[in-house]
Design a protein around this motif. Structure first.
Motif, PDB file in Angstrom:
ATOM      1  N   VAL A 180       3.714  10.365  -7.611  1.00 22.37           N
ATOM      2  CA  VAL A 180       4.673  10.814  -8.633  1.00 22.37           C
ATOM      3  C   VAL A 180       4.335  10.325 -10.034  1.00 22.37           C
ATOM      4  O   VAL A 180       5.030  10.653 -10.997  1.00 22.37           O
ATOM      5  N   GLY A 181       3.275   9.514 -10.171  1.00 16.62           N
ATOM      6  CA  GLY A 181       2.841   9.107 -11.496  1.00 16.62           C
ATOM      7  C   GLY A 181       3.581   7.932 -12.092  1.00 16.62           C
ATOM      8  O   GLY A 181       3.797   7.881 -13.313  1.00 16.62           O
ATOM      9  N   VAL A 182       3.980   6.966 -11.268  1.00 18.37           N
ATOM     10  CA  VAL A 182       4.566   5.725 -11.794  1.00 18.37           C
ATOM     11  C   VAL A 182       3.461   4.944 -12.496  1.00 18.37           C
ATOM     12  O   VAL A 182       2.376   4.748 -11.931  1.00 18.37           O
ATOM     13  N   ASP A 183       3.722   4.503 -13.730  1.00 23.12           N
ATOM     14  CA  ASP A 183       2.653   3.815 -14.461  1.00 23.12           C
ATOM     15  C   ASP A 183       2.424   2.408 -13.928  1.00 23.12           C
ATOM     16  O   ASP A 183       3.214   1.878 -13.147  1.00 23.12           O
ATOM     17  N   PRO A 204      10.481   6.085 -15.855  1.00 22.87           N
ATOM     18  CA  PRO A 204      10.520   7.219 -16.788  1.00 22.87           C
ATOM     19  C   PRO A 204       9.260   8.067 -16.786  1.00 22.87           C
ATOM     20  O   PRO A 204       9.304   9.233 -17.188  1.00 22.87           O
ATOM     21  N   SER A 205       8.143   7.518 -16.326  1.00 22.73           N
ATOM     22  CA  SER A 205       6.897   8.293 -16.319  1.00 22.73           C
ATOM     23  C   SER A 205       6.725   9.135 -15.061  1.00 22.73           C
ATOM     24  O   SER A 205       5.798   9.941 -14.974  1.00 22.73           O
ATOM     25  N   ALA A 206       7.604   8.960 -14.073  1.00 25.35           N
ATOM     26  CA  ALA A 206       7.414   9.612 -12.776  1.00 25.35           C
ATOM     27  C   ALA A 206       7.811  11.081 -12.818  1.00 25.35           C
ATOM     28  O   ALA A 206       8.677  11.499 -13.594  1.00 25.35           O
ATOM     29  N   GLN A 207       7.160  11.862 -11.956  1.00 20.97           N
ATOM     30  CA  GLN A 207       7.478  13.272 -11.775  1.00 20.97           C
ATOM     31  C   GLN A 207       8.350  13.448 -10.543  1.00 20.97           C
ATOM     32  O   GLN A 207       8.308  12.634  -9.623  1.00 20.97           O
ATOM     33  N   ALA A 208       9.109  14.532 -10.534  1.00 25.60           N
ATOM     34  CA  ALA A 208       9.983  14.796  -9.393  1.00 25.60           C
ATOM     35  C   ALA A 208       9.163  15.264  -8.188  1.00 25.60           C
ATOM     36  O   ALA A 208       8.113  15.884  -8.333  1.00 25.60           O
ATOM     37  N   GLU A 241       0.828  -1.201   0.000  1.00 23.74           N
ATOM     38  CA  GLU A 241       0.000   0.000   0.000  1.00 23.74           C
ATOM     39  C   GLU A 241       0.866   1.256   0.000  1.00 23.74           C
ATOM     40  O   GLU A 241       0.527   2.264  -0.638  1.00 23.74           O
ATOM     41  N   THR A 242       1.978   1.213   0.706  1.00 17.28           N
ATOM     42  CA  THR A 242       2.909   2.338   0.697  1.00 17.28           C
ATOM     43  C   THR A 242       3.448   2.585  -0.702  1.00 17.28           C
ATOM     44  O   THR A 242       3.530   3.732  -1.166  1.00 17.28           O
ATOM     45  N   LEU A 243       3.805   1.519  -1.400  1.00 16.65           N
ATOM     46  CA  LEU A 243       4.288   1.650  -2.769  1.00 16.65           C
ATOM     47  C   LEU A 243       3.214   2.227  -3.687  1.00 16.65           C
ATOM     48  O   LEU A 243       3.500   3.047  -4.561  1.00 16.65           O
ATOM     49  N   SER A 244       1.968   1.819  -3.480  1.00 15.50           N
ATOM     50  CA  SER A 244       0.868   2.358  -4.289  1.00 15.50           C
ATOM     51  C   SER A 244       0.697   3.850  -4.044  1.00 15.50           C
ATOM     52  O   SER A 244       0.453   4.619  -4.984  1.00 15.50           O
ATOM     53  N   GLY A 245       0.803   4.282  -2.786  1.00 18.72           N
ATOM     54  CA  GLY A 245       0.712   5.701  -2.478  1.00 18.72           C
ATOM     55  C   GLY A 245       1.834   6.491  -3.121  1.00 18.72           C
ATOM     56  O   GLY A 245       1.624   7.604  -3.625  1.00 18.72           O
ATOM     57  N   MET A 246       3.040   5.926  -3.115  1.00 22.64           N
ATOM     58  CA  MET A 246       4.167   6.579  -3.780  1.00 22.64           C
ATOM     59  C   MET A 246       3.906   6.716  -5.273  1.00 22.64           C
ATOM     60  O   MET A 246       4.094   7.780  -5.867  1.00 22.64           O
ATOM     61  N   ALA A 247       3.430   5.631  -5.899  1.00 17.82           N
ATOM     62  CA  ALA A 247       3.194   5.648  -7.339  1.00 17.82           C
ATOM     63  C   ALA A 247       2.126   6.663  -7.721  1.00 17.82           C
ATOM     64  O   ALA A 247       2.238   7.354  -8.739  1.00 17.82           O
ATOM     65  N   GLU A 248       1.079   6.760  -6.909  1.00 13.42           N
ATOM     66  CA  GLU A 248       0.020   7.724  -7.185  1.00 13.42           C
ATOM     67  C   GLU A 248       0.533   9.154  -7.069  1.00 13.42           C
ATOM     68  O   GLU A 248       0.114  10.042  -7.820  1.00 13.42           O
TER      69      GLU A 248
END
Length: 285
Positions: free
Chosen positions: A38-41, A138-142, A29-36
């Motif tokens: 910064v926009g990890v696909d 590559p899809s993530a934002q800073a 769940e922590t990883l999902s929150g991170m992805a949401e």
């Protein structure tokens, strides 16, 4: 090399958990929150979650010989890569040894190595293993934030591991997605009703909004102790004199402030020049 720069700074998220199997879900769940945040696909997130799950399962199954011990997970995030560190302080694992029996138990080291472009295994001082996995995103934002001093990794005493989870997360944009997810998982573990889980999420949102600014560091530190139908939170360290303002802040018109309205007990404890805000949520059904 990307990884060389990521590890120069404190982690964006640091979890201290028990090696109980249920805590693997909390890490996911922590990883999902991170992805949401910064926009990890979805494809990249699936690879990250699968590899990290395997590394955590190693700790669950093998690090402590069936006993309870700490599982530490750290996330380092930038616009080019995500690095995840999974650490134990037990007997550790040996990545070059993988018998048929170990494969049947699901050690999954080959899965980690297939999904993470870069993997490193290190011995931990005093015993244990640290697995560092780097993933291209590559899809993530800073993440944009102004770092300050004062990062503290969450610590949980061995005697409290079975019930307590420690979280340090920053910046606030990341905390808004991570902390509510973590607290909702723990509220469900405490057998809260659906309505009370929603209350827990609102408290987490309020803490990110109101406790981040007066924090003495650039991360929000929260420890959560789970008991049947009860959660006890310790938030801080906070700047001296700020805990009371956190309790009373962000009132909606005609409604008591969120933390005051939705928590059952509130206490402010002094720790040297800083304060800890202690909150309890109960399910009164």
């Amino acid at each position: 090399m990307i990884a060389a720069t990521l590890m120069d700074e404190p982690p964006n998220v640091c979890l201290t958990l028990s090696n109980q199997p249920d805590n693997v879900l909390l890490v996911r769940e922590t990883l999902s929150g991170m992805a949401e945040t910064v926009g990890v696909d979805g494809v990249d997130l699936n690879d990250i979650r699968t590899a990290v799950t395997e590394a955590c399962n190693n700790v669950v199954l093998h690090a402590y010989g069936g006993d309870e011990g700490p599982l530490q997970v750290e996330l380092y995030v930038n616009a080019e890569a995500v690095e995840v560190v999974v650490r134990d302080h037990g007997t550790g694992i040996k990545p070059h040894i993988r018998s048929d029996e170990e494969a049947a138990l699901g050690i999954g080291l080959s899965i980690i190595q297939a999904l993470a472009p870069r993997v490193e295994f290190k011995d931990v001082d005093g015993g244990g293993t640290e697995v560092r996995m780097e993933f291209a995103t590559p899809s993530a934002q800073a993440l944009h934030w102004q770092r300050r001093n004062g990062f503290q990794r969450p610590t949980v005493a061995q005697s409290q591991l079975a019930t307590t989870t420690g979280v340090a997360v920053g910046p606030d944009t990341l905390a808004r997605k991570v902390l509510p997810r973590v607290m909702c998982v723990l509220a469900a573990r405490a057998h809260f009703t659906t309505d009370r889980i929603s209350d827990t999420e609102l408290v987490a949102d309020a803490l990110v909004s109101d406790a981040f600014a007066p924090s003495t560091g650039d991360h929000l530190n929260v420890s959560v102790t789970v008991e049947p139908r009860s959660l006890e939170l310790r938030v801080g360290p906070l700047d001296s004199g700020s805990a009371e303002r956190v309790i009373a802040s962000s009132p909606a018109e005609g409604v008591a402030p969120v933390i005051e309205r939705l928590t059952d007990n509130r206490r402010i404890a002094s720790e040297g020049p800083s304060e800890m805000l202690e909150l309890r949520l109960r399910d009164q059904r």
